[in-house]
Scaffold this motif. Structure first.
Motif, PDB file in Angstrom:
ATOM      1  N   ALA A   1       0.832  -1.213   0.000  1.00 16.62           N
ATOM      2  CA  ALA A   1       0.000   0.000   0.000  1.00 16.62           C
ATOM      3  C   ALA A   1       0.859   1.252   0.000  1.00 16.62           C
ATOM      4  N   ILE A   2       1.954   1.233   0.765  1.00 20.88           N
ATOM      5  CA  ILE A   2       2.849   2.390   0.813  1.00 20.88           C
ATOM      6  C   ILE A   2       3.487   2.622  -0.552  1.00 20.88           C
ATOM      7  N   ILE A   3       3.934   1.537  -1.196  1.00 25.10           N
ATOM      8  CA  ILE A   3       4.536   1.657  -2.528  1.00 25.10           C
ATOM      9  C   ILE A   3       3.523   2.194  -3.529  1.00 25.10           C
ATOM     10  N   TRP A   4       2.264   1.691  -3.454  1.00 28.17           N
ATOM     11  CA  TRP A   4       1.220   2.144  -4.377  1.00 28.17           C
ATOM     12  C   TRP A   4       0.988   3.646  -4.227  1.00 28.17           C
ATOM     13  N   PHE A   5       0.871   4.123  -2.995  1.00 29.36           N
ATOM     14  CA  PHE A   5       0.619   5.547  -2.763  1.00 29.36           C
ATOM     15  C   PHE A   5       1.805   6.393  -3.212  1.00 29.36           C
ATOM     16  N   CYS A   6       3.006   5.905  -2.996  1.00 26.81           N
ATOM     17  CA  CYS A   6       4.186   6.672  -3.419  1.00 26.81           C
ATOM     18  C   CYS A   6       4.242   6.816  -4.935  1.00 26.81           C
ATOM     19  N   ILE A   7       3.881   5.741  -5.655  1.00 29.51           N
ATOM     20  CA  ILE A   7       3.968   5.763  -7.120  1.00 29.51           C
ATOM     21  C   ILE A   7       2.809   6.535  -7.738  1.00 29.51           C
ATOM     22  N   PHE A   8       1.577   6.256  -7.273  1.00 28.81           N
ATOM     23  CA  PHE A   8       0.397   6.786  -7.957  1.00 28.81           C
ATOM     24  C   PHE A   8      -0.215   8.009  -7.282  1.00 28.81           C
ATOM     25  N   ALA A   9       0.165   8.314  -6.043  1.00 26.19           N
ATOM     26  CA  ALA A   9      -0.430   9.454  -5.349  1.00 26.19           C
ATOM     27  C   ALA A   9       0.560  10.589  -5.107  1.00 26.19           C
ATOM     28  N   TYR A  10       1.801  10.253  -4.743  1.00 21.32           N
ATOM     29  CA  TYR A  10       2.747  11.302  -4.371  1.00 21.32           C
ATOM     30  C   TYR A  10       3.695  11.683  -5.503  1.00 21.32           C
TER      31      TYR A  10
END
Length: 282
Positions: free
Chosen positions: A36-45
């Motif tokens: 989840a952290i990786i997903w948010f870093c790639i697609f959100a931040y």
């Protein structure tokens, strides 16, 4: 002032210490959070850096850093345009319709599913109402065209068979706020009901049993127990959705309306208007 700064530092230190403690004593649980952290870093931040395009005359050939810096000129072009108030009103009005009507139908679907006794029928029905959420707006736009087009459209064929006049949906801007709301409810209400259904499943069933013993009907249990207990969940989700009220849902509007200028009066939102501005500037 110093005491407030000291307390804030102690608070930050306590949060960091708690995080380190969890990482040390619960490493496998923390590892579950990693995807989840990786997903948010790639697609959100990481995409946040492209907010700089608002201050540049972006050209794909030159890239983000090579494009010309224009400062606030893009904002001046938008706020100074004749369509500014129209697209802003449409964005807020349509999103308000989507939020309120979808929330109402999500609650109704959740209550209806919670009252179903047959588990197999309940699971099948829940899967059916959630399924539209996974259909892309491109596919939905093609289905709408088959239903709404003037020549040989499904709805107009029914109207003609009943002796009524055809409705030219793609030239009548007044009907589209209702159509867009219906499509948004069909696509999102079933998926949105999951949270309310989970809330209902977590309610104390002894209250309902006591109410039935006292002679309360199923409708009275829903009115005086289920709905009041869902209020806090509904308010929280409503507040979260209001925070996205300026999100014009470009994918939905552009796929359904496209470049049909006859519908811009009621369907043109900030996202689609800015997109056309960028395309026309090239």
């Amino acid at each position: 002032m110093k005491s407030g700064t000291k307390r804030s530092k102690q608070k930050r230190g306590g949060i960091l210490a708690g995080l380190l403690y969890d990482m040390k004593h619960n490493p496998y649980l923390c590892l579950l959070c990693l995807p989840a952290i990786i997903w948010f870093c790639i697609f959100a931040y990481s995409p946040l850096v492209y907010l700089l395009t608002a201050f540049k005359r972006y050209q794909a050939t030159k890239g983000l850093w090579g494009s010309e810096w224009v400062g606030l000129k893009n904002f001046e072009a938008f706020f100074g345009s004749d369509a500014f108030f129209r697209v802003t009103f449409n964005t807020i009005f349509l999103n308000a319709l989507f939020i309120v009507v979808t929330m109402i139908f999500s609650i109704l679907i959740a209550i209806a599913l919670s009252e179903v006794g047959n588990r197999l029928f309940k699971k099948v029905t829940q899967s059916i109402v959630i399924l539209p959420h996974f259909i892309s707006w491109t596919v939905i736009a093609l289905l709408c065209e088959a239903l709404l087009k003037t020549q040989n459209g499904f709805i107009n064929n029914i109207l003609v068979s009943l002796g009524l006049e055809k409705i030219n949906f793609y030239q009548n801007a007044d009907v589209w706020p209702a159509l867009l709301t219906i499509l948004r409810v069909w696509q999102g209400a079933g998926y949105g009901s999951i949270v309310y259904l989970a809330t209902i499943a977590g309610l104390d069933q002894e209250m309902f049993e006591a109410a039935r013993v006292d002679g309360a009907t199923r409708g009275q249990c829903i009115r005086y127990l289920t709905l009041p207990l869902l209020k806090s969940t509904a308010i929280m989700l409503f507040i979260m959705n209001v925070g996205k009220i300026f999100n014009g849902d470009f994918g939905m509007i552009y796929n359904l309306v496209g470049t049909n200028s006859m519908l811009y009066r009621t369907t043109d939102v900030i996202d689609t208007y800015v997109y056309r501005m960028l395309m026309d500037s090239k």
